[in-house]
Write a protein that holds these residues in place. Structure first.
Motif, PDB file in Angstrom:
ATOM      1  N   UNK A  53      37.812  41.712  40.199  1.00 39.07           N
ATOM      2  CA  UNK A  53      39.225  41.446  40.353  1.00 39.07           C
ATOM      3  C   UNK A  53      40.046  42.564  40.983  1.00 39.07           C
ATOM      4  N   UNK A  54      40.930  41.974  41.813  1.00 41.32           N
ATOM      5  CA  UNK A  54      41.855  42.862  42.418  1.00 41.32           C
ATOM      6  C   UNK A  54      43.285  42.638  42.120  1.00 41.32           C
ATOM      7  N   UNK A  55      44.086  43.459  41.690  1.00 40.70           N
ATOM      8  CA  UNK A  55      45.385  43.287  41.243  1.00 40.70           C
ATOM      9  C   UNK A  55      46.592  43.056  42.075  1.00 40.70           C
ATOM     10  N   UNK A  56      47.583  42.696  41.918  1.00 39.90           N
ATOM     11  CA  UNK A  56      49.032  42.692  42.993  1.00 39.90           C
ATOM     12  C   UNK A  56      48.900  44.030  43.745  1.00 39.90           C
ATOM     13  N   UNK A  57      48.808  45.106  42.864  1.00 38.87           N
ATOM     14  CA  UNK A  57      48.978  46.514  43.422  1.00 38.87           C
ATOM     15  C   UNK A  57      47.802  46.877  44.226  1.00 38.87           C
ATOM     16  N   UNK A  58      46.666  45.986  44.271  1.00 38.15           N
ATOM     17  CA  UNK A  58      45.544  46.515  44.827  1.00 38.15           C
ATOM     18  C   UNK A  58      44.377  47.152  44.170  1.00 38.15           C
ATOM     19  N   UNK A  59      44.785  47.544  42.871  1.00 37.27           N
ATOM     20  CA  UNK A  59      43.681  48.288  42.237  1.00 37.27           C
ATOM     21  C   UNK A  59      42.493  47.080  41.806  1.00 37.27           C
ATOM     22  N   UNK A  60      41.149  47.761  41.674  1.00 34.92           N
ATOM     23  CA  UNK A  60      40.103  46.850  41.512  1.00 34.92           C
ATOM     24  C   UNK A  60      39.437  47.072  40.188  1.00 34.92           C
ATOM     25  N   UNK A  61      38.984  46.039  39.568  1.00 32.20           N
ATOM     26  CA  UNK A  61      38.335  46.096  38.367  1.00 32.20           C
ATOM     27  C   UNK A  61      37.048  45.164  38.420  1.00 32.20           C
ATOM     28  N   UNK A  62      35.942  45.750  37.951  1.00 26.84           N
ATOM     29  CA  UNK A  62      34.882  45.078  37.929  1.00 26.84           C
ATOM     30  C   UNK A  62      34.095  45.049  36.587  1.00 26.84           C
ATOM     31  N   UNK A  63      33.391  43.915  36.401  1.00 19.22           N
ATOM     32  CA  UNK A  63      32.587  43.742  35.190  1.00 19.22           C
ATOM     33  C   UNK A  63      32.066  42.523  34.815  1.00 19.22           C
ATOM     34  N   UNK A  64      31.601  42.525  33.719  1.00 14.87           N
ATOM     35  CA  UNK A  64      30.978  41.144  33.069  1.00 14.87           C
ATOM     36  C   UNK A  64      32.109  40.521  32.748  1.00 14.87           C
ATOM     37  N   UNK A  65      32.663  39.238  33.064  1.00 12.46           N
ATOM     38  CA  UNK A  65      33.695  38.426  32.417  1.00 12.46           C
ATOM     39  C   UNK A  65      32.952  37.912  31.047  1.00 12.46           C
ATOM     40  N   UNK A  66      33.881  38.319  30.017  1.00 13.98           N
ATOM     41  CA  UNK A  66      33.615  38.029  28.747  1.00 13.98           C
ATOM     42  C   UNK A  66      34.314  36.894  27.882  1.00 13.98           C
ATOM     43  N   UNK A  67      35.459  36.891  28.366  1.00 16.14           N
ATOM     44  CA  UNK A  67      36.682  35.955  27.675  1.00 16.14           C
ATOM     45  C   UNK A  67      37.751  35.624  28.520  1.00 16.14           C
ATOM     46  N   UNK A  68      38.197  34.416  28.402  1.00 12.21           N
ATOM     47  CA  UNK A  68      39.230  33.618  29.289  1.00 12.21           C
ATOM     48  C   UNK A  68      40.229  33.081  28.197  1.00 12.21           C
ATOM     49  N   UNK A  69      41.313  33.318  28.517  1.00 16.40           N
ATOM     50  CA  UNK A  69      42.399  32.749  27.488  1.00 16.40           C
ATOM     51  C   UNK A  69      43.666  32.103  28.541  1.00 16.40           C
ATOM     52  N   UNK A  70      44.652  31.842  28.107  1.00 18.92           N
ATOM     53  CA  UNK A  70      45.784  31.331  28.796  1.00 18.92           C
ATOM     54  C   UNK A  70      46.474  32.579  29.351  1.00 18.92           C
ATOM     55  N   UNK A  71      46.322  32.856  30.599  1.00 20.08           N
ATOM     56  CA  UNK A  71      47.122  34.010  31.182  1.00 20.08           C
ATOM     57  C   UNK A  71      46.422  35.538  31.045  1.00 20.08           C
ATOM     58  N   UNK A  72      45.029  35.458  30.635  1.00 18.62           N
ATOM     59  CA  UNK A  72      44.373  36.630  30.539  1.00 18.62           C
ATOM     60  C   UNK A  72      42.873  36.411  30.854  1.00 18.62           C
ATOM     61  N   UNK A  73      42.194  37.521  30.962  1.00 18.00           N
ATOM     62  CA  UNK A  73      40.736  37.563  31.037  1.00 18.00           C
ATOM     63  C   UNK A  73      40.189  39.093  30.650  1.00 18.00           C
ATOM     64  N   UNK A  74      39.022  39.061  30.034  1.00 12.52           N
ATOM     65  CA  UNK A  74      38.575  40.426  29.852  1.00 12.52           C
ATOM     66  C   UNK A  74      37.324  40.586  30.440  1.00 12.52           C
TER      67      UNK A  74
END
Length: 183
Positions: A53-74
């Motif tokens: 995942x890349x945020x609007x500010x350019x920060x990158x996060x990587x990992x196993x997608x474990x949860x998906x909600x309305x407006x968020x993920x983990x």
């Protein structure tokens, strides 16, 4: 006999045109159906897979997608876990299914505020990253409002208590990209 072949040819042309029209109609129906798919429904199919995942500010996060909600993920990348606000995500990359079946969408009904309240109840220290990529605050989620979160800042490694809180940060959710915690 000549008319037989003439009319047979006309019937074949009409049938070919009808087949073409049906194919175009099916394609349009597929496009319409795809336009009704929400991001959460798209991402549920990726649960259990590695995601970048890349945020609007350019920060990158990587990992196993474990949860998906309305407006968020983990995402989990031991020993770290991330809760990302999808409103602050520029892109997500994975090699997954296109859309999850309707039966898998139950978890997407958990709202961002519900998820953040669960983080607050957990009382685990977190680092909050802003949409510009900077670390905005470190501490424990103290309070979740309608459109903000409050972080109780305290020394790392200490259990939060009123005597140990050195500051309270109030962060509008519109400026928050991610929460990070160490498992």
């Amino acid at each position: 006999m000549r008319w037989d072949s003439l009319f047979a040819d006309l019937e074949a042309q009409l049938e070919a045109e009808a087949v073409h029209d049906r194919a175009a109609e099916v394609q349009e129906m597929v496009r319409i159906e795809k336009s009704q798919v929400a991001l959460a429904a798209r991402l549920v199919a990726w649960v259990g897979q590695s995601v970048d995942a890349t945020t609007l500010g350019g920060q990158r996060f990587s990992g196993v997608l474990s949860h998906v909600g309305t407006g968020w993920i983990t995402l989990g990348a031991a020993p770290l876990e991330y809760l990302l606000l999808t409103s602050a995500v520029r892109s997500l990359v994975a090699d997954g299914e296109r859309v999850a079946p309707e039966s898998d969408l139950r978890q997407t009904k958990i709202s961002l505020r519900m998820a953040l309240r669960a983080v607050a109840r957990d009382r685990a220290p977190v680092t909050i990253y802003a949409v510009d990529g900077s670390a905005a605050a470190t501490g424990t989620v103290d309070y979740v409002g309608v459109d903000f979160i409050q972080i109780a800042a305290h020394s790392v490694g200490e259990y939060v208590s009123n005597s140990r809180i050195v500051a309270r940060h109030v962060l509008p959710l519109s400026g928050v990209a991610a929460l990070q915690r160490t498992v």
